[in-house]
Motif scaffolding. Sequence first.
Motif, PDB file in Angstrom:
ATOM      1  N   ALA A 129       5.121 -33.951 -24.304  1.00  8.78           N
ATOM      2  CA  ALA A 129       4.929 -32.973 -25.379  1.00  8.78           C
ATOM      3  C   ALA A 129       6.047 -33.058 -26.407  1.00  8.78           C
ATOM      4  O   ALA A 129       5.800 -32.947 -27.619  1.00  8.78           O
ATOM      5  N   LEU A 130       7.277 -33.257 -25.949  1.00  5.60           N
ATOM      6  CA  LEU A 130       8.391 -33.408 -26.891  1.00  5.60           C
ATOM      7  C   LEU A 130       8.206 -34.657 -27.745  1.00  5.60           C
ATOM      8  O   LEU A 130       8.511 -34.653 -28.949  1.00  5.60           O
ATOM      9  N   GLY A 131       7.693 -35.732 -27.144  1.00  8.75           N
ATOM     10  CA  GLY A 131       7.438 -36.944 -27.907  1.00  8.75           C
ATOM     11  C   GLY A 131       6.350 -36.757 -28.949  1.00  8.75           C
ATOM     12  O   GLY A 131       6.475 -37.200 -30.096  1.00  8.75           O
ATOM     13  N   GLU A 132       5.268 -36.094 -28.555  1.00  9.83           N
ATOM     14  CA  GLU A 132       4.181 -35.835 -29.510  1.00  9.83           C
ATOM     15  C   GLU A 132       4.654 -34.918 -30.639  1.00  9.83           C
ATOM     16  O   GLU A 132       4.228 -35.062 -31.788  1.00  9.83           O
ATOM     17  N   TYR A 133       5.532 -33.982 -30.323  1.00 11.36           N
ATOM     18  CA  TYR A 133       6.049 -33.073 -31.346  1.00 11.36           C
ATOM     19  C   TYR A 133       6.905 -33.822 -32.365  1.00 11.36           C
ATOM     20  O   TYR A 133       6.802 -33.601 -33.579  1.00 11.36           O
ATOM     21  N   ARG A 134       7.730 -34.753 -31.883  1.00  7.72           N
ATOM     22  CA  ARG A 134       8.652 -35.441 -32.793  1.00  7.72           C
ATOM     23  C   ARG A 134       8.007 -36.612 -33.522  1.00  7.72           C
ATOM     24  O   ARG A 134       8.301 -36.869 -34.691  1.00  7.72           O
ATOM     25  N   PHE A 135       7.115 -37.323 -32.834  1.00  9.33           N
ATOM     26  CA  PHE A 135       6.636 -38.590 -33.391  1.00  9.33           C
ATOM     27  C   PHE A 135       5.118 -38.727 -33.427  1.00  9.33           C
ATOM     28  O   PHE A 135       4.616 -39.744 -33.906  1.00  9.33           O
ATOM     29  N   GLY A 136       4.384 -37.751 -32.931  1.00  9.36           N
ATOM     30  CA  GLY A 136       2.944 -37.905 -32.824  1.00  9.36           C
ATOM     31  C   GLY A 136       2.155 -36.808 -33.500  1.00  9.36           C
ATOM     32  O   GLY A 136       2.530 -36.303 -34.563  1.00  9.36           O
ATOM     33  N   ALA A 137       1.080 -36.386 -32.853  1.00  7.01           N
ATOM     34  CA  ALA A 137       0.122 -35.457 -33.460  1.00  7.01           C
ATOM     35  C   ALA A 137       0.579 -34.008 -33.443  1.00  7.01           C
ATOM     36  O   ALA A 137      -0.030 -33.159 -34.092  1.00  7.01           O
ATOM     37  N   GLY A 138       1.637 -33.733 -32.724  1.00 11.84           N
ATOM     38  CA  GLY A 138       2.005 -32.340 -32.490  1.00 11.84           C
ATOM     39  C   GLY A 138       2.582 -31.591 -33.674  1.00 11.84           C
ATOM     40  O   GLY A 138       2.204 -30.460 -33.944  1.00 11.84           O
ATOM     41  N   ARG A 139       3.497 -32.204 -34.407  1.00 12.45           N
ATOM     42  CA  ARG A 139       4.253 -31.447 -35.422  1.00 12.45           C
ATOM     43  C   ARG A 139       3.345 -30.850 -36.487  1.00 12.45           C
ATOM     44  O   ARG A 139       3.544 -29.713 -36.921  1.00 12.45           O
ATOM     45  N   SER A 140       2.324 -31.578 -36.899  1.00 12.20           N
ATOM     46  CA  SER A 140       1.440 -31.058 -37.941  1.00 12.20           C
ATOM     47  C   SER A 140       0.333 -30.187 -37.376  1.00 12.20           C
ATOM     48  O   SER A 140      -0.464 -29.629 -38.130  1.00 12.20           O
ATOM     49  N   GLY A 141       0.276 -30.061 -36.042  1.00  6.69           N
ATOM     50  CA  GLY A 141      -0.813 -29.325 -35.415  1.00  6.69           C
ATOM     51  C   GLY A 141      -0.369 -28.163 -34.575  1.00  6.69           C
ATOM     52  O   GLY A 141      -1.046 -27.771 -33.616  1.00  6.69           O
ATOM     53  N   LEU A 142       0.796 -27.572 -34.880  1.00  2.46           N
ATOM     54  CA  LEU A 142       1.319 -26.468 -34.083  1.00  2.46           C
ATOM     55  C   LEU A 142       0.470 -25.209 -34.221  1.00  2.46           C
ATOM     56  O   LEU A 142      -0.030 -24.926 -35.316  1.00  2.46           O
ATOM     57  N   PRO A 143       0.351 -24.456 -33.130  1.00  2.00           N
ATOM     58  CA  PRO A 143       0.777 -24.794 -31.772  1.00  2.00           C
ATOM     59  C   PRO A 143      -0.179 -25.805 -31.151  1.00  2.00           C
ATOM     60  O   PRO A 143      -1.363 -25.794 -31.440  1.00  2.00           O
ATOM     61  N   PHE A 144       0.376 -26.690 -30.289  1.00  6.18           N
ATOM     62  CA  PHE A 144      -0.494 -27.673 -29.663  1.00  6.18           C
ATOM     63  C   PHE A 144      -0.356 -27.632 -28.151  1.00  6.18           C
ATOM     64  O   PHE A 144       0.662 -27.211 -27.598  1.00  6.18           O
ATOM     65  N   LEU A 145      -1.408 -28.087 -27.515  1.00  8.04           N
ATOM     66  CA  LEU A 145      -1.466 -28.192 -26.057  1.00  8.04           C
ATOM     67  C   LEU A 145      -1.623 -29.657 -25.726  1.00  8.04           C
ATOM     68  O   LEU A 145      -2.546 -30.312 -26.216  1.00  8.04           O
ATOM     69  N   LEU A 146      -0.715 -30.197 -24.950  1.00  3.79           N
ATOM     70  CA  LEU A 146      -0.838 -31.568 -24.486  1.00  3.79           C
ATOM     71  C   LEU A 146      -1.411 -31.559 -23.074  1.00  3.79           C
ATOM     72  O   LEU A 146      -0.912 -30.850 -22.197  1.00  3.79           O
ATOM     73  N   ILE A 147      -2.474 -32.307 -22.885  1.00  2.00           N
ATOM     74  CA  ILE A 147      -3.086 -32.451 -21.565  1.00  2.00           C
ATOM     75  C   ILE A 147      -2.891 -33.886 -21.116  1.00  2.00           C
ATOM     76  O   ILE A 147      -3.357 -34.819 -21.769  1.00  2.00           O
ATOM     77  N   ASN A 148      -2.167 -34.051 -20.028  1.00  2.00           N
ATOM     78  CA  ASN A 148      -1.916 -35.378 -19.484  1.00  2.00           C
ATOM     79  C   ASN A 148      -3.010 -35.750 -18.493  1.00  2.00           C
ATOM     80  O   ASN A 148      -3.275 -35.017 -17.541  1.00  2.00           O
ATOM     81  N   MET A 149      -3.652 -36.874 -18.745  1.00  2.00           N
ATOM     82  CA  MET A 149      -4.620 -37.427 -17.804  1.00  2.00           C
ATOM     83  C   MET A 149      -4.173 -38.842 -17.465  1.00  2.00           C
ATOM     84  O   MET A 149      -4.671 -39.833 -17.996  1.00  2.00           O
ATOM     85  N   GLY A 150      -3.178 -38.919 -16.601  1.00  2.00           N
ATOM     86  CA  GLY A 150      -2.656 -40.203 -16.158  1.00  2.00           C
ATOM     87  C   GLY A 150      -2.983 -40.404 -14.696  1.00  2.00           C
ATOM     88  O   GLY A 150      -4.089 -40.128 -14.246  1.00  2.00           O
ATOM     89  N   SER A 151      -2.003 -40.888 -13.931  1.00  2.00           N
ATOM     90  CA  SER A 151      -2.218 -41.006 -12.486  1.00  2.00           C
ATOM     91  C   SER A 151      -2.430 -39.633 -11.871  1.00  2.00           C
ATOM     92  O   SER A 151      -3.138 -39.477 -10.877  1.00  2.00           O
ATOM     93  N   GLY A 152      -1.798 -38.599 -12.475  1.00  2.00           N
ATOM     94  CA  GLY A 152      -2.018 -37.209 -12.091  1.00  2.00           C
ATOM     95  C   GLY A 152      -2.373 -36.383 -13.311  1.00  2.00           C
ATOM     96  O   GLY A 152      -2.680 -36.928 -14.374  1.00  2.00           O
ATOM     97  N   ALA A 153      -2.339 -35.063 -13.145  1.00  2.00           N
ATOM     98  CA  ALA A 153      -2.750 -34.166 -14.221  1.00  2.00           C
ATOM     99  C   ALA A 153      -1.666 -33.126 -14.478  1.00  2.00           C
ATOM    100  O   ALA A 153      -0.928 -32.737 -13.574  1.00  2.00           O
TER     101      ALA A 153
END
Length: 264
Positions: free
Chosen positions: A93-117
């Motif tokens: 979430a910190l990465g998305e806030y600084r460099f991705g979709a997060g900063r322009s889309g506040l507040p945002f929810l990041l949902i991780n769908m990797g090996s776990g959730a």
Amino acid sequence: MGKDGSILVRDKVATASLEPGSPSFLHRAFNLMAEYVTDGDDKIGLSWNAPVHEARLTQSSLLGGPISVDLGGMLVERFKRSVQVESDVHAMALGEYRFGAGRSGLPFLLINMGSGAGLAYHNGTLMRGYSGGAGLVCSELFDVPEIGEKVIVDRLLSGRGVAHVYHRLTGATLTAAEVTERVMDDPAAVRTFEIISTYLGRYLVTMCRIFNPKTIVFAGSVARASQHFLPDAIRYANDVLEPACLPASIVASTLEAPACRGLV
């Protein structure tokens, strides 16, 4: 990594090669990190697949279960540098806030769908919770009659979930990537992603009602296959959610290594 989020060096090491499952895993992990730390590095960032509170761990499957470890203190003692330790989903979430979709889309929810959730909420400040456990949803239970089981989120809305659902449908043991490769000509693979999208849609509705984000960002390895399950999940959420709870956008992350970038 550079301070601008650029990736300077990359490598992959299988977690299994470090023999996880006991506290001695840390010693092997630190020795591996030492191979990459240089005199020019002024900070060490570490994301961990467990709740982190003030750089401390209270549980970790990699270390054998419940445990009390001052991970930040150990890093400072070993490497004599400033450190930042976060749970993996909070670091994403910190990465998305600084460099991705997060900063322009506040507040945002990041949902991780990797090996776990897992999930993380950011409204200009990352919500970590009272003791670092905010977003620890992996043990929430779904009744999934399509496969005749009650399944925790970690074994449903994740790479493990894709593999598990496919296995329950067919008896075959494949990785999530292998299931994805079969989706064009294997009805069971198609059905697997239909089931994933059904429960992801319900999950989205609940999360939107709780957090009311402007933006939802999907990250993790399974998010790269989002075209197979996300459109149906979004349609369900849009049909069911109240206008006050509807997000403006739901997107798959395009940011490489968001957890690493979140710790710059």
